[in-house]
Design an enzyme around this catalytic site. Structure first.
Site, short mmCIF file in Angstrom:
data_model
loop_
_atom_site.label_atom_id
_atom_site.label_comp_id
_atom_site.label_asym_id
_atom_site.label_seq_id
_atom_site.Cartn_x
_atom_site.Cartn_y
_atom_site.Cartn_z
N LEU A 68 -9.36 5.27 -13.30
CA LEU A 68 -8.37 5.68 -14.31
C LEU A 68 -7.24 6.48 -13.64
O LEU A 68 -7.49 7.47 -12.96
CB LEU A 68 -9.03 6.53 -15.40
CG LEU A 68 -10.25 5.92 -16.10
CD1 LEU A 68 -10.62 6.77 -17.32
CD2 LEU A 68 -10.00 4.46 -16.51
N ARG B 175 1.27 18.79 -14.49
CA ARG B 175 1.16 20.08 -13.80
C ARG B 175 1.55 20.02 -12.32
O ARG B 175 1.70 21.05 -11.66
CB ARG B 175 -0.27 20.63 -13.94
CG ARG B 175 -0.48 21.35 -15.26
CD ARG B 175 -1.92 21.75 -15.45
NE ARG B 175 -2.76 20.61 -15.77
CZ ARG B 175 -4.10 20.64 -15.76
NH1 ARG B 175 -4.73 21.74 -15.44
NH2 ARG B 175 -4.79 19.55 -16.07
N LYS C 70 1.26 11.55 -9.91
CA LYS C 70 0.28 12.43 -9.27
C LYS C 70 -0.61 11.70 -8.25
O LYS C 70 -0.81 12.18 -7.14
CB LYS C 70 -0.60 13.09 -10.33
CG LYS C 70 -1.73 13.90 -9.73
CD LYS C 70 -2.35 14.85 -10.72
CE LYS C 70 -3.34 14.16 -11.62
NZ LYS C 70 -4.03 15.14 -12.49
N TYR D 280 14.91 11.87 26.23
CA TYR D 280 14.82 11.06 25.03
C TYR D 280 14.77 9.60 25.46
O TYR D 280 15.71 9.08 26.07
CB TYR D 280 16.03 11.28 24.10
CG TYR D 280 16.02 10.26 22.98
CD1 TYR D 280 14.96 10.24 22.08
CD2 TYR D 280 17.01 9.29 22.87
CE1 TYR D 280 14.88 9.28 21.08
CE2 TYR D 280 16.94 8.33 21.86
CZ TYR D 280 15.87 8.33 20.97
OH TYR D 280 15.80 7.37 19.99
N ASN E 205 9.27 6.51 37.31
CA ASN E 205 9.38 7.95 37.14
C ASN E 205 10.71 8.26 36.47
O ASN E 205 11.77 7.89 36.97
CB ASN E 205 9.31 8.62 38.52
CG ASN E 205 9.11 10.12 38.39
OD1 ASN E 205 9.89 10.78 37.70
ND2 ASN E 205 8.08 10.64 39.02
N TYR F 265 22.04 4.09 20.69
CA TYR F 265 22.77 3.88 19.44
C TYR F 265 24.26 3.99 19.72
O TYR F 265 24.72 4.97 20.31
CB TYR F 265 22.32 4.97 18.45
CG TYR F 265 22.90 4.85 17.06
CD1 TYR F 265 22.82 3.65 16.36
CD2 TYR F 265 23.47 5.96 16.44
CE1 TYR F 265 23.34 3.56 15.07
CE2 TYR F 265 23.98 5.87 15.16
CZ TYR F 265 23.91 4.67 14.47
OH TYR F 265 24.42 4.59 13.20
N ALA G 263 -3.89 6.65 -15.42
CA ALA G 263 -2.74 6.57 -16.34
C ALA G 263 -2.14 7.94 -16.65
O ALA G 263 -1.07 8.02 -17.24
CB ALA G 263 -3.16 5.88 -17.63
N ALA H 95 13.90 14.52 34.79
CA ALA H 95 14.19 15.48 33.73
C ALA H 95 15.58 15.22 33.16
O ALA H 95 16.52 14.94 33.89
CB ALA H 95 14.12 16.90 34.28
C1 UD1 Z 1 -12.33 14.91 -18.26
C2 UD1 Z 1 -13.63 14.83 -19.05
C3 UD1 Z 1 -14.37 16.16 -18.95
C4 UD1 Z 1 -14.61 16.48 -17.50
C5 UD1 Z 1 -13.30 16.46 -16.70
C6 UD1 Z 1 -13.61 16.54 -15.23
C7 UD1 Z 1 -13.18 13.29 -20.87
C8 UD1 Z 1 -12.91 13.16 -22.33
N1 UD1 Z 1 -13.35 14.52 -20.42
O1 UD1 Z 1 -11.52 15.88 -18.89
O2 UD1 Z 1 -15.62 16.09 -19.61
O3 UD1 Z 1 -15.24 17.75 -17.36
O4 UD1 Z 1 -12.60 15.23 -16.90
O5 UD1 Z 1 -12.43 16.64 -14.49
O6 UD1 Z 1 -13.26 12.29 -20.18
N2 UD1 Z 1 -6.71 9.22 -18.20
C9 UD1 Z 1 -6.14 8.01 -18.52
N3 UD1 Z 1 -5.76 7.78 -19.80
C10 UD1 Z 1 -5.90 8.70 -20.79
C11 UD1 Z 1 -6.47 9.94 -20.44
C12 UD1 Z 1 -6.87 10.16 -19.16
O7 UD1 Z 1 -6.01 7.14 -17.67
O8 UD1 Z 1 -5.54 8.41 -21.93
C13 UD1 Z 1 -7.13 9.45 -16.82
C14 UD1 Z 1 -6.33 10.55 -16.13
O9 UD1 Z 1 -5.27 9.98 -15.38
C15 UD1 Z 1 -7.35 11.18 -15.21
C16 UD1 Z 1 -8.68 10.95 -15.93
O10 UD1 Z 1 -8.47 9.90 -16.85
O11 UD1 Z 1 -7.42 10.49 -13.96
C17 UD1 Z 1 -9.20 12.20 -16.64
O12 UD1 Z 1 -8.30 12.60 -17.65
P1 UD1 Z 1 -8.02 14.13 -17.96
O13 UD1 Z 1 -7.03 14.18 -19.08
O14 UD1 Z 1 -7.70 14.86 -16.71
O15 UD1 Z 1 -9.44 14.60 -18.51
P2 UD1 Z 1 -9.96 16.09 -18.58
O16 UD1 Z 1 -9.39 16.75 -19.78
O17 UD1 Z 1 -9.79 16.73 -17.26
MG MG Z 2 -8.56 16.38 -15.50
#
Ligand code: UD1
Ligand code: MG
Length: 465
Positions: free
Chosen positions: A11, A18, A25, A354, A365, A375, A13, A368
């Protein structure tokens, strides 16, 4: 028991707000490799039948970084379960283990992916588990989801922090994010997940409660906190970098390289160091460096995109840039820069030079202060230096130009035409001497100085006293 096939869905997306970055990211690098590729690398080690990456709309750069693996687009970020739904075609009818991983949790070792997949077959209870969840016990459980475990050790629920009761928040065992599903059950579990929760999102973590309700069992596999560190900010990125560097240094030393002060040597995920390579303190490796056996890299050198062959000595203070090759037993000394240059076997460029877009033959050799003027303000040109050539100090070689085997170039020359083999190329003003000139000069100047002092007028008054 024969190993069941594995599919991995990563995953990616999330927007990663932050990070405060124009770059997605998961493309931020750790040891020179984008986070996403670390996750893919761990997945690949399981030799999965399928790997899919879920991205958001408009994330073409992430799709490119995922290649050759296919991506699925999650149109709207409606939660982790919704993200997996976007990759439904990859999991429907898949009779094996489906691992769901997060691209922003990049340093999970492949072995942990494997432990998670293997845990599906077993269970603390009697039935094999339909879901295995990666757990951790972080020093600060913060806002992680909490893992609720029954007396028999099986997992009964994952409660997201914002939906947890104070009692549940006091649980130290947290959800690290990675989950493995028995593929036979995943589609129906996904379809049963709702969004009636604090964030109004479809939580993948709810699959555990749903599975339990259907009489399926779930289990936890624990991993150390550092391994499952998630990256949401630049500070966490730096912490992950530090961890990756430590692992790469340890691996380099295990492979037979001596790092005299490991903490000051920066490696990339793709750095290759041979046996009996010695790396002195404060050396930086950029991407694409291969160092063969018995090479010494002395302090404060910077290398990228270069192959250093057996027995060569680099530095101190050397800069090796992309497209270069330092052949066996060659020496590159202090303040010498190579770019797109082959330095032949046993050749030496020991000080202040260079050497760009050049081929330098074996045994030559380079004095220096030698500069290849590669270029002309518009185009780059090559300098070709034969074998056993001697280039005198402070020479400028104006490319395109060639110096034949065993030729000499006189110090201080500006070479604009080819030098034949065995010839001397000299291109500088001829020196001549003038007998007694310095003596006459001294006499005249000291006489002028004495006359100037004696006849000196008082300094004009500034009028201010
Ligand atoms: C998630 C877990 C939480 C866990 C934590 C660990 C869930 C609901 N919660 O929370 O239990 O402790 O990770 O780090 O899964 N992402 C998508 N599409 C979305 C939402 C998220 O692709 O709609 C991807 C994000 O890019 C990320 C990952 O899923 O790579 C986790 O999503 P994030 O929103 O960071 O979940 P947490 O709130 O951290
Ligand atoms: Mg997270």
């Amino acid at each position: 028991m024969t190993k069941r096939p594995v599919a991995v869905i990563i995953l990616a997306a999330g927007k990663g707000t932050r990070m405060r970055s124009d770059r997605p990211k998961v493309l931020h690098p750790i040891a020179g490799r984008p986070m996403l590729r670390w996750a893919i690398g761990a997945a690949e080690a399981l030799a999965p039948e399928r790997i899919g990456v879920v991205i958001g709309p408009g994330m073409e750069a992430v799709a490119a970084a995922a290649a050759p693996y296919s991506t699925r687009i999650q149109e709207r970020q409606a939660g982790t379960a919704d993200a997996v739904q976007a990759a439904r075609d990859l999991v429907d009818g898949f009779d094996g283990a489906v691992i769901i991983a997060f691209a922003d949790t990049p340093l999970v070792p492949a072995e942990t992916y494997r432990r998670l997949a293997d845990a599906l077959g077993r269970s603390a209870a009697d039935t094999p588990s339909a879901i295995a969840v990666l757990g951790m016990r972080p020093k600060d459980p913060a806002q992680y989801g909490r893992l609720v475990v029954a007396d028999d050790g099986s997992l009964t629920a994952i409660v997201e922090y914002f939906d947890a009761t104070p009692d549940q928040r006091s649980i130290g065992l947290c959800n690290a994010g990675l989950m493995a599903f028995d593929g036979r059950f995943l589609p129906e579990l996904l379809d049963a997940i709702g969004n009636d929760n604090a964030k109004g999102e479809f939580y993948l973590t709810d699959a555990v409660g749903v599975a339990r309700g259907r009489g399926l069992s779930c289990t936890v596999v624990e991993a150390p906190e550092e391994e499952v560190m998630g990256i949401n900010s630049r500070a966490e990125l730096a912490a992950a970098e530090a961890r990756a560097q430590e692992q790469l240094r340890t691996a380099a030393m295990a492979g037979g390289a001596t790092l005299i002060d490991p903490a000051t040597v920066y490696l990339q995920a793709d750095t290759q160091l041979g046996r009996d390579v010695t790396v002195e303190p404060s050396v930086v490796f950029g991407p694409g460096v291969v160092v063969e056996d018995h090479v010494t890299i002395r302090g404060f050198s910077h290398l990228e995109g270069v192959v250093v062959r057996q027995g060569a000595i680099i530095g101190p203070f050397a800069r090796l840039r992309p497209g270069s090759e330092v052949q066996a037993d060659a020496h590159v000394g202090n303040f010498v820069e190579l770019k797109n240059t082959v330095l032949g076997r046993g050749a030496k460029a020991n000080h202040l030079a260079y050497l760009g877009d050049s081929d330098i033959g074996a045994g030559s050799n380079i004095g220096a202060g030698t500069i290849t003027c590669n270029y002309d303000g518009y185009l780059k040109h090559r300098t070709v230096i034969g074998e056993n050539v001697f280039i005198g100090s402070n020479s400028a070689l104006v490319a395109p130009v060639a110096v034949g085997d065993r030729a000499n170039v006189a110090a201080g020359s500006v070479i604009t035409r080819d030098v034949d083999a065995d010839a001397l190329g000299v291109a500088r003003a001829r020196q001549h001497g003038i007998e007694g000139w310095a003596r006459t000069y001294r006499a005249r100047k000291s006489a002028e100085k004495a006359a100037g002092k004696a006849g000196k007028e008082p300094a004009p008054s500034s009028g201010e006293g």
